[in-house]
Structures are given as structure tokens and as C-alpha cells.
Design a protein around this motif. Structure first.
Motif, PDB file in Angstrom:
ATOM      1  N   ASN A  14       0.818  -1.211   0.000  1.00 57.93           N
ATOM      2  CA  ASN A  14       0.000   0.000   0.000  1.00 57.93           C
ATOM      3  C   ASN A  14       0.852   1.261   0.000  1.00 57.93           C
ATOM      4  N   LEU A  38      -0.160   2.944  -3.518  1.00 57.04           N
ATOM      5  CA  LEU A  38      -1.341   3.790  -3.360  1.00 57.04           C
ATOM      6  C   LEU A  38      -0.941   5.218  -3.028  1.00 57.04           C
ATOM      7  N   ARG A  57      -4.710   5.555   0.477  1.00 58.62           N
ATOM      8  CA  ARG A  57      -4.419   4.883   1.745  1.00 58.62           C
ATOM      9  C   ARG A  57      -5.387   5.336   2.835  1.00 58.62           C
ATOM     10  N   LYS A  75      -8.765   3.780   2.157  1.00 57.73           N
ATOM     11  CA  LYS A  75      -8.709   2.364   2.536  1.00 57.73           C
ATOM     12  C   LYS A  75      -8.839   2.212   4.056  1.00 57.73           C
TER      13      LYS A  75
END
Length: 187
Positions: free
Chosen positions: A139, A143, A148, A151
Motif C-alpha cells: 500500500n 497507493l 491509503r 482504505k
């Protein structure tokens, strides 16, 4: 003890095995700000969180970098220090008044030797940790900070309520100011 017992039941331990495992743990209370493990010292115990919230962090040139947080039903350990008996690269601090169940490394190793289901349980925990580490690394590399944060909102919304902003920013790899901007854009 109830959470630890329930965790062992869910992990497939039989009643006599649960008693054996639970007998190796000791209850400990930590106050907000107290350390479970300190960077530079050997981590010789593993904790199971019954109640509370913990921050895994390291000091880099005077800056505190939060690497992970743990709450109820999570384990506390500086893994490489615990396994290799070398100085920990991180500290673990209680962010709230907390109750944990602690097992010494010696008792942990003895359980692995004496109780085959505990060895299987241990391998499963390691596999889970490896997957978490890999997911986190992936991640951070693939990302954006906004992705992030989104998420985290989707998968761990409780962290947004429980963890102070500057710790969340560190976990996400951004400054607190950048995180404030992201939060303003996403709301």
C-alpha cells in the motif's frame, strides 16, 4: 481473560489445551503512556490485548514514526527482537489505560515444544503477520496518500476515532498537515 479464552476457542484449542495455554499468561495493566517494549532493548515477552490501544513506533532523528497500532484481540510484540533475541527496533506504548495478558518468551517456547496445536497456532499467527506486513508495504508503494486514507476509512474506521491525528499521519506516511488536507477533500 475472557477475550483470550474466546480467541483460543476460535483458534481450535480443546478445553484442556486452553487451560494449559491460559495458565502461562499473566494479567498486566498498563497506564496511558507506559511502554510494553522499548526500542534498543530485547523484547522477551508477547502480549495479548484485552482492552486498550497501543502504538508501535520508532525514533528517527528525534521524529517519532508510528508504524502500527494494535487494539483488543491483537498481539503486542517486537517480532524480530522476540524471535532473534536482539534489540528491538521499535517501542510499543499504551495510548489508553489498558489490560493485556503477557507470556514470557521462555513459556512461549515451552508451549511450542510441549503442545503441537500451539505450534500450528504460532505458524498461523506468523503467516497473518507476514500478510499484514506485505499488505502495508504494498500500500505504501502503490497507493496515493488519499487512497491509503480511503482504505483506512473503509477497512478500519475505528482508528479514525481512536488514534490521534499525528499518529494516523505517520502510519499513512504523510505529515499531519497533509492528512488534514486529505480529510478535508474526502469528506
Amino acid at each position: 481473560m475472557d477475550r483470550l479464552y474466546e480467541f483460543l476457542v476460535a483458534s481450535g484449542f480443546e478445553a484442556d489445551q486452553q487451560t494449559t495455554v491460559i495458565g502461562k499468561f499473566q494479567r498486566q495493566q498498563l497506564h496511558k503512556g507506559e511502554l510494553f517494549t522499548q526500542e534498543g532493548r530485547i523484547c522477551d515477552r508477547l502480549g495479548f490485548v484485552e482492552q486498550g490501544l497501543f502504538q508501535f513506533f520508532c525514533d528517527r532523528n528525534g521524529d517519532e514514526l508510528t508504524t502500527y497500532t494494535a487494539g483488543p484481540d491483537d498481539f503486542l510484540v517486537s517480532l524480530s527482537s522476540f524471535l532473534k533475541q536482539q534489540p528491538a527496533r521499535e517501542s510499543i506504548r499504551a495510548l489508553t489505560d489498558s489490560v493485556i495478558w503477557v507470556i514470557s518468551r521462555q513459556a512461549f517456547v515451552q508451549l511450542r515444544h510441549d503442545l503441537p496445536p500451539f505450534e500450528t497456532f504460532y505458524v498461523g499467527l506468523l503467516e497473518d503477520q507476514i500478510n499484514c506486513i506485505e499488505e502495508s508495504r504494498y500500500n505504501l508503494l502503490t497507493l496515493t496518500a488519499e487512497q491509503r486514507y480511503q482504505k483506512m476509512m473503509d477497512e478500519e474506521p475505528h482508528l479514525l476515532q481512536e488514534v490521534p491525528l499525528h499518529y494516523l499521519a505517520s502510519i499513512l506516511g504523510v505529515t499531519p498537515r497533509h492528512l488534514s488536507r486529505i480529510r478535508g477533500q474526502i469528506r
